[in-house]
Motif scaffolding. Structure first.
Motif, PDB file in Angstrom:
ATOM      1  N   ILE A  75       0.824  -1.225   0.000  1.00 21.65           N
ATOM      2  CA  ILE A  75       0.000   0.000   0.000  1.00 21.65           C
ATOM      3  C   ILE A  75       0.851   1.264   0.000  1.00 21.65           C
ATOM      4  N   ASN A  76       2.153   1.124   0.088  1.00 20.04           N
ATOM      5  CA  ASN A  76       3.025   2.297  -0.035  1.00 20.04           C
ATOM      6  C   ASN A  76       2.898   2.967  -1.399  1.00 20.04           C
ATOM      7  N   ASP A  77       2.457   2.209  -2.423  1.00 20.64           N
ATOM      8  CA  ASP A  77       2.354   2.741  -3.780  1.00 20.64           C
ATOM      9  C   ASP A  77       1.070   3.532  -4.021  1.00 20.64           C
ATOM     10  N   LEU A  78       0.188   3.574  -3.031  1.00 26.13           N
ATOM     11  CA  LEU A  78      -1.101   4.234  -3.223  1.00 26.13           C
ATOM     12  C   LEU A  78      -1.064   5.689  -2.781  1.00 26.13           C
ATOM     13  N   PRO A  79      -1.871   6.537  -3.433  1.00 25.44           N
ATOM     14  CA  PRO A  79      -2.059   7.883  -2.873  1.00 25.44           C
ATOM     15  C   PRO A  79      -2.786   7.742  -1.537  1.00 25.44           C
ATOM     16  N   HIS A  80      -2.646   8.735  -0.697  1.00 26.13           N
ATOM     17  CA  HIS A  80      -3.248   8.674   0.642  1.00 26.13           C
ATOM     18  C   HIS A  80      -2.779   7.419   1.375  1.00 26.13           C
ATOM     19  N   ALA A  81      -1.472   7.106   1.212  1.00 24.67           N
ATOM     20  CA  ALA A  81      -0.927   5.882   1.807  1.00 24.67           C
ATOM     21  C   ALA A  81      -1.148   5.842   3.312  1.00 24.67           C
ATOM     22  N   SER A  82      -1.094   7.008   3.968  1.00 26.26           N
ATOM     23  CA  SER A  82      -1.292   7.029   5.421  1.00 26.26           C
ATOM     24  C   SER A  82      -2.692   6.536   5.786  1.00 26.26           C
ATOM     25  N   PHE A  83      -3.683   6.855   4.951  1.00 29.67           N
ATOM     26  CA  PHE A  83      -5.044   6.375   5.188  1.00 29.67           C
ATOM     27  C   PHE A  83      -5.098   4.853   5.091  1.00 29.67           C
TER      28      PHE A  83
END
Length: 355
Positions: A290-298
Motif C-alpha cells: 500500500i506504499n504505492d497508493l495515494p493517501h498511503a497514510s489512510f
C-alpha cells in the motif's frame, strides 16, 4: 470531506459522520427485511444485519476516499455488503448444499456491479423464493449508485474480477463437507503459479473480502481515479490486504464455526505459531504494497485498524492462546494498531448507550 491522515481525525470522523449515516442506511434495509413474506428468508436477512453490522461499518470507512460523494459511496457499500452477508447466511444456515443454487444466488453480486444488467431469478434452485423483491432492490440500489460514476468503466473489469473470485469461493466452500477442500484445492491450482507464496486456504481467504471493491468504488466517486490508480489499488488489496482482513475474521470466528460445522481457514495452519507467523507475513506484505497508493497514510491506518478492531472483538476472549496472539500482532502492527484496539474496546462498551 478531507481524507484523514491521523488516527484521531479518522476516528472522530467515523463516529460523528460515517457510522451514523451507515446505520441509517442499514436501518432502511432492516425495515425492508422485516417485510419479506417468506419466514425463512426474512429470518436470514434480519439475522445477517443484526450479527454483521460491523461489516458495513468497517466497509463504510472507505467512503472517506470519495470526499464530497461519501454518502453515495456509503449507500453502495451498505447495499453491496448487505447482499454479501445475506447470501452468506443463506448458504451457511440453509439446508441447501447445491452448488448451482449458490452460483445462482451469487450472480446477484456480479449483476450489482453491472449497471443496466437484467435482474435474474436468484432463488431459482431453492424452495424459498418470495422475498418481496428484497434482493432485487439491493441489486438495483447498487446499480443505480454506480451509474452515477462517470468513470465506472475504468474500474469495472477489476471489480468484476474481485467479485468473480468472491463468488467462486462462496460456491466451493458451501457444498457438502467432503467436497469443500478438494474443490478449493482444485480451484487454487488454477491460480497457484501466480500466487505461489500462498497456501490454498490463504488464497481462499484473500478471495473472501469485499474491501478491494469498496476501495475502487470510493476512489471512482472522487476526482483521483486514473487507470494507474485502479491497477495499483487492485494489486495492493489483492491478495494481502484482503487476506489479512478475512484471516482475522476467521480467527475470531473459530469457536462459532466449530460449533456450526462451518469451514474455517485458520484451522488448516499446522499450529498456533505457524498461524501467527503467517499473519505477520500478511501484515508485512500489506504494509509494503500500500506504499504505492495515494493517501498511503489512510490505507496504513485501515490496515492497522483491521488488526486492532478484529483483535478487540469480544469473541477473542474465548480463543485459547489469544492473549499471546493479540500481544504479538499488535506489536508487529505498531502503536496505531494498539490505539484502534483500545478505541474499539471502548466503543463496544459504550455502543448500547449510543444507540
Amino acid at each position: 470531506m478531507s481524507i484523514p491522515s491521523t488516527p484521531i481525525h479518522l476516528m472522530t470522523t467515523i463516529y460523528r459522520r460515517i457510522f451514523p449515516y451507515t446505520n441509517k442506511e442499514l436501518a432502511y434495509w432492516q425495515n425492508r427485511a422485516e417485510q419479506i413474506p417468506n419466514q425463512e428468508l426474512r429470518q436470514q436477512a434480519l439475522d445477517s444485519i443484526e450479527a454483521k453490522t460491523f461489516h458495513c461499518e468497517g466497509g463504510s470507512i472507505y467512503s472517506l476516499l470519495s470526499q464530497q460523494n461519501w454518502q453515495e459511496a456509503i449507500r453502495f457499500i451498505v447495499a453491496y455488503q448487505t447482499i454479501s452477508d445475506y447470501l452468506d447466511n443463506l448458504c451457511d444456515r440453509s439446508t441447501s448444499l447445491d452448488p448451482d443454487d449458490f452460483r445462482c444466488l451469487h450472480q446477484s453480486m456480479l449483476d450489482a456491479l453491472n449497471p443496466g444488467a437484467d435482474l435474474k431469478e436468484y432463488y431459482a434452485y431453492r424452495e424459498e423464493k418470495d422475498d418481496g423483491n428484497y434482493l432485487h432492490d439491493l441489486v438495483q440500489t447498487c446499480q443505480a449508485t454506480l451509474s452515477k460514476i462517470g468513470q465506472y468503466e475504468i474500474i469495472k473489469p477489476y471489480t468484476q474480477e474481485l467479485a468473480a473470485l468472491y463468488c467462486d469461493l462462496q460456491v466451493h466452500k458451501h457444498v457438502t463437507f467432503e467436497e469443500r477442500v478438494p474443490r478449493l484445492r482444485t480451484w487454487f491450482d488454477e491460480h497457484a503459479e501466480k500466487w505461489n507464496d500462498l497456501s490454498w486456504y490463504e488464497f481462499s481467504a484473500c478471495s473472501g473480502s469485499t474491501l478491494g471493491i469498496f476501495c475502487l468504488v470510493s476512489y471512482a466517486f472522487s476526482d483521483h481515479l486514473t487507470e494507474e490508480l485502479t491497477r495499483n489499488v487492485y494489486n495492493s488489496y489483492f491478495p494481502y490486504m484482503q487476506g489479512l482482513h478475512i484471516l482475522l475474521d476467521y480467527y475470531i470466528d473459530q469457536q462459532e464455526d466449530l460449533d456450526e460445522g462451518d469451514l474455517n481457514f485458520c484451522s488448516y495452519y499446522e499450529h498456533e505459531n505457524h498461524m501467527k507467523d503467517r499473519f505477520v507475513y500478511f501484515i508485512d506484505q500489506t504494509k509494503l504494497h500500500i506504499n504505492d497508493l495515494p493517501h498511503a497514510s489512510f490505507h496504513h491506518m485501515v490496515q492497522k485498524g483491521l488488526v486492532g478492531m478484529y483483535l478487540a472483538d469480544r469473541k477473542v476472549q474465548s480463543i485459547q492462546g489469544a492473549n499471546y496472539m493479540v500481544k504479538d500482532l499488535l506489536k508487529e502492527s505498531g502503536l496505531k494498531a494498539k490505539f484502534f484496539y483500545l478505541n474499539t474496546k471502548l466503543y463496544h462498551k459504550l455502543k448500547p448507550g449510543l444507540a
